[in-house]
Design a protein around this motif. Structure first.
Motif, short mmCIF file in Angstrom:
data_model
loop_
_atom_site.label_atom_id
_atom_site.label_comp_id
_atom_site.label_asym_id
_atom_site.label_seq_id
_atom_site.Cartn_x
_atom_site.Cartn_y
_atom_site.Cartn_z
N LEU A 115 -14.73 -0.03 7.05
CA LEU A 115 -14.14 -1.32 6.69
C LEU A 115 -15.23 -2.30 6.25
O LEU A 115 -15.09 -3.00 5.25
N LEU A 116 -16.32 -2.34 6.98
CA LEU A 116 -17.39 -3.30 6.70
C LEU A 116 -18.13 -2.97 5.40
O LEU A 116 -18.59 -3.87 4.71
N ARG A 117 -18.24 -1.69 5.06
CA ARG A 117 -19.01 -1.32 3.87
C ARG A 117 -18.13 -0.93 2.67
O ARG A 117 -18.63 -0.46 1.67
N HIS A 118 -16.82 -1.09 2.78
CA HIS A 118 -15.87 -0.79 1.70
C HIS A 118 -15.84 0.68 1.30
O HIS A 118 -15.73 1.02 0.12
N THR A 119 -15.90 1.55 2.28
CA THR A 119 -15.72 2.99 2.04
C THR A 119 -14.48 3.50 2.76
O THR A 119 -14.38 4.68 3.09
N SER A 120 -13.51 2.62 3.00
CA SER A 120 -12.36 2.93 3.83
C SER A 120 -11.26 3.72 3.13
O SER A 120 -10.43 4.35 3.77
N GLY A 121 -11.23 3.64 1.78
CA GLY A 121 -10.10 4.21 1.05
C GLY A 121 -9.03 3.19 0.72
O GLY A 121 -8.07 3.48 0.01
N LEU A 122 -9.18 1.96 1.22
CA LEU A 122 -8.28 0.86 0.86
C LEU A 122 -8.66 0.34 -0.52
O LEU A 122 -9.68 0.71 -1.09
N THR A 123 -7.83 -0.56 -1.07
CA THR A 123 -8.10 -1.06 -2.42
C THR A 123 -7.64 -2.51 -2.55
O THR A 123 -7.27 -3.16 -1.57
N TYR A 124 -7.69 -3.02 -3.77
CA TYR A 124 -7.16 -4.34 -4.13
C TYR A 124 -6.17 -4.14 -5.26
O TYR A 124 -6.44 -3.40 -6.22
N GLY A 125 -5.04 -4.82 -5.20
CA GLY A 125 -4.03 -4.69 -6.24
C GLY A 125 -4.48 -5.16 -7.61
O GLY A 125 -4.07 -4.62 -8.64
N PHE A 126 -5.39 -6.15 -7.64
CA PHE A 126 -5.77 -6.72 -8.94
C PHE A 126 -6.62 -5.78 -9.78
O PHE A 126 -6.93 -6.07 -10.94
N GLN A 127 -7.01 -4.65 -9.22
CA GLN A 127 -7.84 -3.73 -10.00
C GLN A 127 -7.05 -3.00 -11.09
O GLN A 127 -7.64 -2.49 -12.04
N ASN A 128 -5.72 -2.96 -10.97
CA ASN A 128 -4.88 -2.40 -12.04
C ASN A 128 -5.35 -1.02 -12.50
O ASN A 128 -5.44 -0.74 -13.69
N ARG A 129 -5.65 -0.16 -11.54
CA ARG A 129 -6.28 1.10 -11.88
C ARG A 129 -5.44 2.31 -11.49
O ARG A 129 -5.43 3.32 -12.20
N THR A 130 -4.73 2.24 -10.36
CA THR A 130 -4.05 3.42 -9.83
C THR A 130 -2.64 3.06 -9.34
O THR A 130 -2.27 1.89 -9.26
N ASN A 131 -1.88 4.08 -8.98
CA ASN A 131 -0.56 3.86 -8.40
C ASN A 131 -0.64 3.12 -7.07
O ASN A 131 0.27 2.37 -6.70
N VAL A 132 -1.73 3.32 -6.34
CA VAL A 132 -1.90 2.62 -5.07
C VAL A 132 -2.14 1.14 -5.32
O VAL A 132 -1.57 0.27 -4.64
N ASP A 133 -2.98 0.81 -6.30
CA ASP A 133 -3.17 -0.59 -6.68
C ASP A 133 -1.82 -1.23 -7.01
O ASP A 133 -1.54 -2.36 -6.61
N ALA A 134 -1.00 -0.50 -7.76
CA ALA A 134 0.32 -1.02 -8.16
C ALA A 134 1.19 -1.31 -6.94
O ALA A 134 1.93 -2.30 -6.91
N ALA A 135 1.10 -0.46 -5.93
CA ALA A 135 1.88 -0.67 -4.71
C ALA A 135 1.43 -1.94 -3.99
O ALA A 135 2.25 -2.70 -3.47
N TYR A 136 0.12 -2.20 -3.99
CA TYR A 136 -0.40 -3.43 -3.38
C TYR A 136 0.16 -4.64 -4.12
O TYR A 136 0.54 -5.64 -3.49
N ARG A 137 0.17 -4.56 -5.46
CA ARG A 137 0.67 -5.70 -6.24
C ARG A 137 2.15 -5.94 -5.97
O ARG A 137 2.58 -7.08 -5.82
N LYS A 138 2.91 -4.86 -5.89
CA LYS A 138 4.36 -4.99 -5.67
C LYS A 138 4.65 -5.69 -4.34
O LYS A 138 5.58 -6.50 -4.22
#
Length: 407
Positions: A130-153
């Motif tokens: 979590l602290l070093r951003h290697t968690s597998g989580l993301t940000y929706g604003f990256q507009n890159r993957t289906n997971v990003d899209a789910a965050y935005r939704k």
């Protein structure tokens, strides 16, 4: 102020910073304002104050202007979590699911738009991820993957939306990871999760925990999750970079949602504050965790945070999957809450080994150089932060004015 020569800086060369910021950015209409605060050995040696905090009403920038600092919130939250590590409440190698049981079955995305096909991660997510951003989580604003899209939704990152921190954690439990923890670096809501851990482990809401653990001891009197009534006249407007570099109002200072407390206490991007407040935070870091008798962290903890924690000792160019970056990343790794330089020549700018830094979405930035005992804070309000290379330019201008070095 006026201590430039005493602390090894050329006053004449520091004056270049003011001219550069004014001629290239503020007078040119590329930035609404610019405040740069530079210190060495804990004493301010230079300050630049240019432009207007509220161009819509002709209000000039002031020394105590209040800014949205966005991701410069992340180092603050990371420090609070490391205080809990020091107290034995959590360990860096703890599985996150030990503290967030509803995350025990998180899978890695394979396919789908919901429901998702997932595979088990190669190892459990740890607190260090979590602290070093290697968690597998993301940000929706990256507009890159289906997971990003789910965050935005789900509007996961909406500080002024309908859900709070606990609801964010519940929603994340239902979404897949982008990758197995430790496999890559991806800028993400991970620091919001750190904020949740601070809240849960301290037994206090995140805003109160940060106030008691960091802001009050460091006398950061203007930092918090919303603009208080007594700060309204000092709050800056925020702008988007419009077509042709023209400024487009993004958030009116007198109509902003920041004027009221948010539902989501975002440890990843929710704070507002002043340059002077953040300089006190940065000075605590360069001092090894202490300022004016207030001990926030131990020196060895700061040293650990400022070390490169990316797997294999790699830099961000090798591990990053993120489409969003604070700056060029060659020779730069990531520690526990901020980027850290471990190969200065690769950066192609003057810097020191072990220097660490980060910035915010509205083009704000800070850095801490433990070798030269230099701390710097830059404030403005322009989205996105990638619009101009101003952070690298400020590093070059600053170190070009440093005539006596320790390194």
């Amino acid at each position: 102020m006026g201590k430039a020569k005493e602390h090894g800086f050329s006053k004449e060369r520091l004056a270049r910073i003011d001219r550069f910021l004014d001629e290239k950015y503020v007078a040119a209409g590329r930035l609404p304002c610019a405040q740069f605060l530079l210190a060495r050995n804990g004493e301010v040696v230079h300050q630049t104050i240019l432009g207007e905090q509220d161009p819509e009403r002709g209000v000039k920038l002031a020394e105590d202007t209040v800014y949205r600092i966005y991701s410069m919130t992340k180092p603050v939250t990371s420090v609070a979590l490391m205080q809990l590590v020091e107290e034995g409440a959590v360990a860096l190698d703890d599985p996150v699911a030990r503290h967030i049981p509803e995350w025990k079955d998180l899978g890695v995305f394979s396919a789908g738009t919901g429901p998702y096909l997932t595979t088990p991660p190669s190892r459990p997510m740890q607190v260090v991820d979590l602290l070093r951003h290697t968690s597998g989580l993301t940000y929706g604003f990256q507009n890159r993957t289906n997971v990003d899209a789910a965050y935005r939704k789900l509007k996961l990152e909406a500080m002024h939306g309908e859900h709070d921190l606990e609801a964010m954690i519940d929603m994340l439990a239902k979404l897949p990871l982008e990758f197995s923890p430790g496999e890559a670096w991806n800028y993400s809501v991970a620091t919001d999760v750190c904020g949740y851990l601070v809240q849960k482990l301290s037994g206090k809401p995140l805003d109160r925990a940060l106030q008691e653990r960091i802001f009050d001891p460091l006398k950061m009197v203007d930092t918090g999750f919303h603009v208080r009534d007594d700060q309204r006249s000092r709050f800056a407007a925020c702008y988007d970079a419009g077509p042709g570099g023209k400024l487009k109002l993004q958030d009116d200072a007198q109509k902003s949602p920041y004027l009221a407390p948010p539902r989501l206490l975002s440890g990843g991007g929710g704070l507002v504050g002043t340059a002077a407040d953040y300089m006190r935070f940065a000075t605590m870091l360069v001092n090894g965790g202490e300022l004016d008798g207030a001990r926030i962290l131990a020196p060895k903890t700061i040293e650990l945070m400022a070390s490169n924690h990316l797997p294999g000792g790699k830099d961000l160019t090798e591990l990053s999957r993120s489409l969003f970056s604070e700056s060029t990343n060659a020779g730069v790794g990531f520690g526990l809450g901020f980027a850290t330089v471990f190969d200065p020549p690769q950066t192609l700018i003057p810097c020191s080994y072990g220097e660490f830094y980060w910035g915010g979405a509205a083009s704000t930035a800070f850095w801490v150089d433990p070798v030269e005992q230099v701390t710097a804070v830059f404030m403005t309000q322009l989205l996105p932060s990638s619009t101009y290379p101003i952070r690298r330019e400020l590093r070059t201008l600053t170190y070009s004015a440093l005539m006596e070095t320790y390194g």
